[in-house]
Design an enzyme around this catalytic site. Sequence first.
Site, PDB file in Angstrom:
ATOM      1  N   GLU A   1      62.136  13.072 106.931  1.00 55.04           N
ATOM      2  CA  GLU A   1      62.908  12.026 107.067  1.00 55.04           C
ATOM      3  C   GLU A   1      63.817  12.225 106.027  1.00 55.04           C
ATOM      4  O   GLU A   1      63.291  11.960 104.648  1.00 55.04           O
ATOM      5  CB  GLU A   1      62.384  10.795 106.988  1.00 55.04           C
ATOM      6  CG  GLU A   1      61.635  10.429 108.237  1.00 55.04           C
ATOM      7  CD  GLU A   1      62.124  10.239 109.389  1.00 55.04           C
ATOM      8  OE1 GLU A   1      63.470   9.866 109.532  1.00 55.04           O
ATOM      9  OE2 GLU A   1      61.854  10.992 110.237  1.00 55.04           O
TER      10      GLU A   1
ATOM     11  N   CYS B   1      68.101   4.863 101.903  1.00 54.84           N
ATOM     12  CA  CYS B   1      68.601   6.199 102.924  1.00 54.84           C
ATOM     13  C   CYS B   1      69.328   5.430 104.130  1.00 54.84           C
ATOM     14  O   CYS B   1      70.033   6.253 104.593  1.00 54.84           O
ATOM     15  CB  CYS B   1      67.228   6.719 103.634  1.00 54.84           C
ATOM     16  SG  CYS B   1      66.031   5.736 104.144  1.00 54.84           S
TER      17      CYS B   1
HETATM   18  P1  NAP Z   1      62.859  14.644  96.819  1.00 53.77           P
HETATM   19  O1  NAP Z   1      63.518  14.940  95.354  1.00 53.77           O
HETATM   20  O2  NAP Z   1      63.246  15.449  97.735  1.00 53.77           O
HETATM   21  O3  NAP Z   1      61.553  14.331  96.558  1.00 53.77           O
HETATM   22  C1  NAP Z   1      60.459  13.856  97.594  1.00 53.77           C
HETATM   23  C2  NAP Z   1      59.177  14.402  97.302  1.00 53.77           C
HETATM   24  O4  NAP Z   1      59.337  16.077  97.795  1.00 53.77           O
HETATM   25  C3  NAP Z   1      58.773  14.763  95.812  1.00 53.77           C
HETATM   26  O5  NAP Z   1      57.334  14.686  96.051  1.00 53.77           O
HETATM   27  C4  NAP Z   1      59.181  16.104  95.359  1.00 53.77           C
HETATM   28  O6  NAP Z   1      58.302  16.769  94.560  1.00 53.77           O
HETATM   29  C5  NAP Z   1      58.948  16.823  96.805  1.00 53.77           C
HETATM   30  N1  NAP Z   1      59.827  18.185  96.830  1.00 53.77           N
HETATM   31  C6  NAP Z   1      61.245  17.952  96.650  1.00 53.77           C
HETATM   32  N2  NAP Z   1      61.771  19.094  96.890  1.00 53.77           N
HETATM   33  C7  NAP Z   1      60.546  20.226  97.080  1.00 53.77           C
HETATM   34  C8  NAP Z   1      60.444  21.657  97.140  1.00 53.77           C
HETATM   35  N3  NAP Z   1      61.496  22.366  97.223  1.00 53.77           N
HETATM   36  N4  NAP Z   1      59.092  21.896  97.104  1.00 53.77           N
HETATM   37  C9  NAP Z   1      58.174  21.273  97.267  1.00 53.77           C
HETATM   38  N5  NAP Z   1      58.207  20.018  97.007  1.00 53.77           N
HETATM   39  C10 NAP Z   1      59.552  19.338  96.959  1.00 53.77           C
HETATM   40  O7  NAP Z   1      63.635  13.116  96.918  1.00 53.77           O
HETATM   41  P2  NAP Z   1      63.740  11.613  96.129  1.00 53.77           P
HETATM   42  O8  NAP Z   1      64.508  11.841  95.252  1.00 53.77           O
HETATM   43  O9  NAP Z   1      62.262  11.409  95.794  1.00 53.77           O
HETATM   44  O10 NAP Z   1      64.123  10.500  97.186  1.00 53.77           O
HETATM   45  C11 NAP Z   1      65.527  10.374  97.528  1.00 53.77           C
HETATM   46  C12 NAP Z   1      66.008  10.910  98.751  1.00 53.77           C
HETATM   47  O11 NAP Z   1      65.127  10.361  99.698  1.00 53.77           O
HETATM   48  C13 NAP Z   1      67.478  10.174  99.352  1.00 53.77           C
HETATM   49  O12 NAP Z   1      68.079  11.352  99.691  1.00 53.77           O
HETATM   50  C14 NAP Z   1      67.029   9.359 100.275  1.00 53.77           C
HETATM   51  O13 NAP Z   1      68.216   9.190 101.213  1.00 53.77           O
HETATM   52  C15 NAP Z   1      65.940   9.934 100.898  1.00 53.77           C
HETATM   53  N6  NAP Z   1      65.046   8.893 101.579  1.00 53.77           N
HETATM   54  C16 NAP Z   1      64.948   9.191 103.127  1.00 53.77           C
HETATM   55  C17 NAP Z   1      64.441   8.154 103.715  1.00 53.77           C
HETATM   56  C18 NAP Z   1      64.210   8.125 105.173  1.00 53.77           C
HETATM   57  O14 NAP Z   1      63.380   7.398 105.737  1.00 53.77           O
HETATM   58  N7  NAP Z   1      64.966   9.038 105.756  1.00 53.77           N
HETATM   59  C19 NAP Z   1      63.744   7.139 102.962  1.00 53.77           C
HETATM   60  C20 NAP Z   1      63.633   7.128 101.853  1.00 53.77           C
HETATM   61  C21 NAP Z   1      64.404   8.032 101.257  1.00 53.77           C
HETATM   62  P3  NAP Z   1      58.898  16.962  93.028  1.00 53.77           P
HETATM   63  O15 NAP Z   1      59.638  15.765  92.515  1.00 53.77           O
HETATM   64  O16 NAP Z   1      57.604  17.296  92.202  1.00 53.77           O
HETATM   65  O17 NAP Z   1      59.881  18.137  93.335  1.00 53.77           O
END
Ligand code: NAP
Length: 503
Positions: free
Chosen positions: A264, A301
């Site tokens: 998501e 989001c």
């Molecule tokens: P994120 O940077 O993508 O991180 C989410 C998780 O994924 C973290 O544990 C991160 O670990 C891991 N991760 C990210 N890139 C990775 C990679 N290349 N390989 C392995 N693991 C990876 O997102 P965020 O900043 O925490 O959250 C904000 C985003 O979430 C916004 O874009 C928002 O719109 C979205 N969001 C979506 C929803 C929905 O339901 N659609 C709900 C809430 C938020 P590390 O930090 O250790 O890299």
Amino acid sequence: MITGKNIVAGKFSNTGANTFKTFNPELNLDNEWDFFEATADEVNSAMQEAVEAFELFTVCPDDIRAKFLRAIAQQIEALGDELLNVYKMESGLPLNRARAERSRTLHQLNMFADFISKNDWRGTFVEEAEPNRLPKPKPSLYKTHIPIGPVAVFGASNFPLAYSTAGGDTASAFAAGCPVIVKSHPMHAGTGELVASAIVRAIEDVDLPPGIFSNLNSGGIDVGKQIVQHPKLKAVGFTGSIKGGRALYDLAASREEPIPVFAEMGSVNPVVISSNALKTDLKKWVEMYAESITNGTGQFCTKPGLLFGIDSSELDEFAVQLSQKIALKDSTVMLNPSIENNYESNRQLAIEQNNVAVLTEAHDVKPNYGKQTIATVDGTTFFSNPTLHHEVFGPYAIIIKCKNLQQIQEIIEHIEGQLTGTVIVEKEDFEDFKPIVKALSQRVGRLIYNGVPTGVEVTEAMTHGGPYPASTDSRFTAVGVHSIKRWIRPVTFQNFPKELRPV
Ligand code: NAP
């Protein structure tokens, strides 16, 4: 008490040397705890224990799993103020938000407990044999759904409880009978550990195999990659950025045994406002949208990022009043310096584009605070510039002044998949808006009529997902009881005696 250790199948573990800290964005300093990054051995042990525990968990009766889900809710509640305070220290989000998110998390766990106790959630389907059918007899067929196996859960920074350690993905996977390995979010590893220890206590309360749950820390992406590449893993639940979700999706697809990744991801949540609606209720829409864009420092989001209207005096007035309202709001802190840095560079990139005008932007904010911003652009420029279509995660929205409804429709048909789409209309607009509603329904997972997209009901009828890149599989929802369908697979027993079929 926070130890900073990983939890591998119920046991605290810190065999590695790499540590990291979480950060208090409000105070602009590190939190006190050191978190131990999981080693490759700890990842392997967590996976091995999960595989062994799955043998028992997969045949565990629904009422026991329901009891387990309720026990997790009780154990989280018993964490009391410590959980709320750590949540605040690691996210900058206020205590009232922490309480609301905790309630939602408990509700999700109890909702799944009710669902698996009361419903035939396995969708059992029986076809009797027809031995006399011509030209050949028909066998009896018994179709059911079984849990897919160990699931990895990656939570998002902006929901340290409801979309994290014991959030919707974990609750639905446990409800289905799948062991869960959580890759704890590095920004709220302390909140994660407290919730993880509540899950461990619930496992003990209900006497389930400890291998059904592990919580692994990491300060970077390596541990997450190892988990996804582990040959015994069967599926991934991810909530976060498009970049992160896509990276894990590609990684899972490149395995020898590809596995599903239910990611998501981000969304810009288009809103189309009619001139009639603005004539009738301008003040109401200004108030509602000023709140929806800035609530939680815009870190949802479902935050409305694109506001479409027809170039008119009503839209001009809306833009002026919305900007004034937003300018009067106090700036608020973002989750983490890296989230604020990303916001700032994405915001700058957007407002530097040709023909984009800034209507209001906050200046001189405190460190890690988000500069709330409203910009505007014409429909033709917007259509031809994909940079303006991307999510700016924070308190930012752009008003797009279009020539007519047809131009709005063309833009909607052109933009990427979204979690939500909203129309704000009066009755006299219904006929003209039918093509807009049709275009939106091809693009989004949830349509909102005369409201705001922020605020997701956790109910059976909810769809939280949408065409890529809102999610990697638009056929499923991440919120509500039907999210369990991500973790089960169909299996059919042909001509099988009852005694040999699963209970
Ligand atoms: P994120 O940077 O993508 O991180 C989410 C998780 O994924 C973290 O544990 C991160 O670990 C891991 N991760 C990210 N890139 C990775 C990679 N290349 N390989 C392995 N693991 C990876 O997102 P965020 O900043 O925490 O959250 C904000 C985003 O979430 C916004 O874009 C928002 O719109 C979205 N969001 C979506 C929803 C929905 O339901 N659609 C709900 C809430 C938020 P590390 O930090 O250790 O890299």
